[in-house]
Design a protein around this motif. Sequence first.
Motif, PDB file in Angstrom:
ATOM      1  N   LEU A  91       0.821  -1.206   0.000  1.00  0.00           N
ATOM      2  CA  LEU A  91       0.000   0.000   0.000  1.00  0.00           C
ATOM      3  C   LEU A  91       0.859   1.261   0.000  1.00  0.00           C
ATOM      4  N   ALA A  92       1.965   1.219   0.712  1.00  0.00           N
ATOM      5  CA  ALA A  92       2.869   2.373   0.703  1.00  0.00           C
ATOM      6  C   ALA A  92       3.398   2.631  -0.702  1.00  0.00           C
ATOM      7  N   GLU A  93       3.662   1.564  -1.439  1.00  0.00           N
ATOM      8  CA  GLU A  93       4.112   1.736  -2.815  1.00  0.00           C
ATOM      9  C   GLU A  93       3.008   2.327  -3.701  1.00  0.00           C
ATOM     10  N   GLU A  94       1.785   1.883  -3.499  1.00  0.00           N
ATOM     11  CA  GLU A  94       0.676   2.448  -4.266  1.00  0.00           C
ATOM     12  C   GLU A  94       0.517   3.940  -3.995  1.00  0.00           C
ATOM     13  N   THR A  95       0.600   4.335  -2.735  1.00  0.00           N
ATOM     14  CA  THR A  95       0.454   5.757  -2.409  1.00  0.00           C
ATOM     15  C   THR A  95       1.636   6.559  -2.948  1.00  0.00           C
ATOM     16  N   HIS A  96       2.819   5.952  -2.960  1.00  0.00           N
ATOM     17  CA  HIS A  96       3.986   6.635  -3.520  1.00  0.00           C
ATOM     18  C   HIS A  96       3.807   6.858  -5.021  1.00  0.00           C
ATOM     19  N   ARG A  97       3.369   5.810  -5.725  1.00  0.00           N
ATOM     20  CA  ARG A  97       3.170   5.946  -7.171  1.00  0.00           C
ATOM     21  C   ARG A  97       2.076   6.958  -7.507  1.00  0.00           C
ATOM     22  N   ALA A  98       1.132   7.125  -6.576  1.00  0.00           N
ATOM     23  CA  ALA A  98       0.062   8.100  -6.781  1.00  0.00           C
ATOM     24  C   ALA A  98       0.514   9.524  -6.446  1.00  0.00           C
ATOM     25  N   GLY A  99       1.739   9.672  -5.950  1.00  0.00           N
ATOM     26  CA  GLY A  99       2.270  10.999  -5.642  1.00  0.00           C
ATOM     27  C   GLY A  99       1.799  11.573  -4.329  1.00  0.00           C
ATOM     28  N   ILE A 100       1.182  10.767  -3.482  1.00  0.00           N
ATOM     29  CA  ILE A 100       0.585  11.270  -2.249  1.00  0.00           C
ATOM     30  C   ILE A 100       1.646  11.647  -1.223  1.00  0.00           C
ATOM     31  N   ALA A 154       5.744  17.848  -6.881  1.00  0.00           N
ATOM     32  CA  ALA A 154       4.348  17.431  -6.944  1.00  0.00           C
ATOM     33  C   ALA A 154       3.502  18.467  -7.676  1.00  0.00           C
ATOM     34  N   SER A 155       3.781  19.736  -7.424  1.00  0.00           N
ATOM     35  CA  SER A 155       3.028  20.810  -8.067  1.00  0.00           C
ATOM     36  C   SER A 155       3.166  20.744  -9.589  1.00  0.00           C
ATOM     37  N   ALA A 156       4.356  20.428 -10.057  1.00  0.00           N
ATOM     38  CA  ALA A 156       4.582  20.339 -11.504  1.00  0.00           C
ATOM     39  C   ALA A 156       3.757  19.219 -12.132  1.00  0.00           C
ATOM     40  N   LYS A 157       3.364  18.240 -11.327  1.00  0.00           N
ATOM     41  CA  LYS A 157       2.533  17.134 -11.810  1.00  0.00           C
ATOM     42  C   LYS A 157       1.052  17.383 -11.561  1.00  0.00           C
ATOM     43  N   GLY A 158       0.736  18.555 -11.025  1.00  0.00           N
ATOM     44  CA  GLY A 158      -0.660  18.875 -10.751  1.00  0.00           C
ATOM     45  C   GLY A 158      -1.160  18.378  -9.419  1.00  0.00           C
ATOM     46  N   ASN A 159      -0.258  17.948  -8.542  1.00  0.00           N
ATOM     47  CA  ASN A 159      -0.640  17.429  -7.232  1.00  0.00           C
ATOM     48  C   ASN A 159      -0.331  18.480  -6.159  1.00  0.00           C
ATOM     49  N   ILE A 160      -1.344  19.214  -5.764  1.00  0.00           N
ATOM     50  CA  ILE A 160      -1.178  20.267  -4.769  1.00  0.00           C
ATOM     51  C   ILE A 160      -2.290  20.128  -3.729  1.00  0.00           C
ATOM     52  N   ASP A 229       4.319  32.358  -1.675  1.00  0.00           N
ATOM     53  CA  ASP A 229       4.823  32.769  -2.991  1.00  0.00           C
ATOM     54  C   ASP A 229       4.806  31.654  -4.028  1.00  0.00           C
ATOM     55  N   HIS A 230       4.962  30.390  -3.597  1.00  0.00           N
ATOM     56  CA  HIS A 230       5.165  29.307  -4.556  1.00  0.00           C
ATOM     57  C   HIS A 230       4.027  28.287  -4.625  1.00  0.00           C
ATOM     58  N   LEU A 231       3.120  28.291  -3.653  1.00  0.00           N
ATOM     59  CA  LEU A 231       2.106  27.238  -3.641  1.00  0.00           C
ATOM     60  C   LEU A 231       0.683  27.782  -3.553  1.00  0.00           C
ATOM     61  N   LEU A 232       0.498  28.848  -2.832  1.00  0.00           N
ATOM     62  CA  LEU A 232      -0.854  29.287  -2.497  1.00  0.00           C
ATOM     63  C   LEU A 232      -1.694  29.591  -3.735  1.00  0.00           C
ATOM     64  N   ASP A 233      -1.149  30.309  -4.669  1.00  0.00           N
ATOM     65  CA  ASP A 233      -1.950  30.724  -5.829  1.00  0.00           C
ATOM     66  C   ASP A 233      -2.370  29.548  -6.703  1.00  0.00           C
ATOM     67  N   ASP A 234      -1.572  28.484  -6.708  1.00  0.00           N
ATOM     68  CA  ASP A 234      -1.884  27.326  -7.552  1.00  0.00           C
ATOM     69  C   ASP A 234      -2.702  26.264  -6.816  1.00  0.00           C
ATOM     70  N   ALA A 235      -2.861  26.422  -5.516  1.00  0.00           N
ATOM     71  CA  ALA A 235      -3.578  25.414  -4.734  1.00  0.00           C
ATOM     72  C   ALA A 235      -5.060  25.425  -5.097  1.00  0.00           C
ATOM     73  N   PRO A 236      -5.662  24.253  -5.285  1.00  0.00           N
ATOM     74  CA  PRO A 236      -7.073  24.200  -5.683  1.00  0.00           C
ATOM     75  C   PRO A 236      -8.003  24.658  -4.561  1.00  0.00           C
ATOM     76  N   GLU A 237      -9.088  25.283  -4.945  1.00  0.00           N
ATOM     77  CA  GLU A 237     -10.091  25.707  -3.967  1.00  0.00           C
ATOM     78  C   GLU A 237     -10.857  24.510  -3.408  1.00  0.00           C
ATOM     79  N   ALA A 238     -11.050  23.492  -4.236  1.00  0.00           N
ATOM     80  CA  ALA A 238     -11.841  22.334  -3.816  1.00  0.00           C
ATOM     81  C   ALA A 238     -11.100  21.539  -2.743  1.00  0.00           C
TER      82      ALA A 238
END
Length: 570
Positions: A91-100, A154-160, A229-238
């Motif tokens: 399970l740890a490997e699955e979560t790692h591959r998912a970028g979590i 992670a942000s570059a992959k859309g994971n924020i 400066d680097h994360l807040l503006d790109d963080a999703p509202e949802a």
Amino acid sequence: MSTETTIAARPATNLDRIADDFLAKFVALSPITATYLGIPGHDEELDDFSPAGHEAHAALRAETLAQLDQVEPVDDIDRVTLAAMRERLGLAEETHRAGIDEMSLNVIASPMQEVRGCFDLMPTATDEDWGVISRRLQRVPDALRGWKESLLSASAKGNIAPRRQVEACIQQCADLVADDGYFAHLVADARLAEATGPGELAAATRETLAAAAEAAAAAYAELRGWLKDHLLDDAPEADACGQERYALLSRSFLGARVDLAETYAWGQQEVERITAQMEEVADRIKPGSTVKEAIAALDADPAYQLHGTDELKAWMQQRADEAIANLAGTHFDIPDPVRTIECLIAPTQTGGIYYTGPSEDFSRPGRMWWSVPKGVTEFGTWKELTTVYHEGVPGHHLQVAQTVFRSELLNKWRRMLAWTSGHGEGWALYAERLMDELGYMDDPGAKMGLLDSQSLRAARVVIDIGVHCGFEAPAEVGGGEWTYDKAWQYLTDHANQGEAWLRFELDRYLGWPGQAPSYKIGERLWMQLRDQVAEREGAAFSLKDFHRRALDIGGVGLDTLREAVLGELG
């Protein structure tokens, strides 16, 4: 006199050696975990939270899983170890591959809290102990720098993480570095923890500590600006993570697969059942009153009041010691080293109670910590007795410390690292319910405290699953799509803690998907297992034997636990 039966030491197997080797390599990669577990040799170090650090963990898991494929279990204990390690590492490997792991950021359990929190458990008896703390503090900037690398990757992959979590972490950074924050208090309050009372640090030690704490505080101050400066503006509202990711996280926290839609419906039924019971108890406390009116009456009753943290600490210790004395030899086998628990006021001020396990040799006992918010000086025992049973005995302390004690049966990985939230927190809620079954919660105030706690745990099953999986909100909050306001209404309708505490709780559910429901779902699975064993054994069923058999397995995933207790492991 101890009721503990001596058991001959079991010879170590090849599987035990693989498990123990994994633990040794794991804590080398995670010095914070080493400190938490009381394993010496890593207290000057901090984890590498960079992408390279995550890959090092992945490589260790892959190596270990390959070794597991080459070994044959020799007995039932080996069979549990094999199943548990495959489940946890897989399970740890699955979560790692998912970028979590790479995107980890939330209000309670992400690297910024882990880095700070490890200092709470470090020895402070000597100047050299404080020297170790200083040298670890000096590593805080590098640890946070590595974490920022992962967040960017992670942000570059859309994971924020959601914007709400980023904003809360920014505020936590500000609180830590404030003039009355953690780092200021760390230096100002630093003393030698001597047996005869607190002693003074040497001048040079205090000077070094002050410089190291200043560097660590500067790193958190810099982190605050970086997140803006680097994360807040790109963080999703949802806030929602979605059903696919949630199903994976639910499995990780439970060690079991559950039907999320069925569990969501069950959670709503539990809320309704507990609400009805609370209304009955309210009438016993103050005839004709509502639940909230009865709770107000309990808060005003001097019989339930404690004044100041000294009274609070003494009361916690008294209740914990009483539980150990009363339950040992009747409903539980409690080994002598496990009969010591230390109740402490935490150095933080975030609210809540938590438990930290003993070191392997029990030189550091299991500890129950109360993190008292700023300005809070009055405490109500009516609502906290159930929490003492949850964190202490028969809850986390008995569960964790007894497993650590089982060196004659279990390898180190099974005793010290095989922790699953659904197992651990589910057991702790089961422990609260057991104390009610045994008559310890018959006082109407204590009963209301138990039910109030259960209501919160059931409500967060509904909120957590409903929000993250996109299920329809309950009719009582208007149905339709979940929103923050609907979640807040549902929570406050079914929980009676203060607003600041509940706001933090809701942020926790929204930012740490799957964890909060693991308490109540875990309790459900524990109760189902007990019922299965009782039905199978009939008149021969012994509650004490069931507890011993189940706890001796250790904190494995709940599917593995059920199969092990029922003898269904292949």
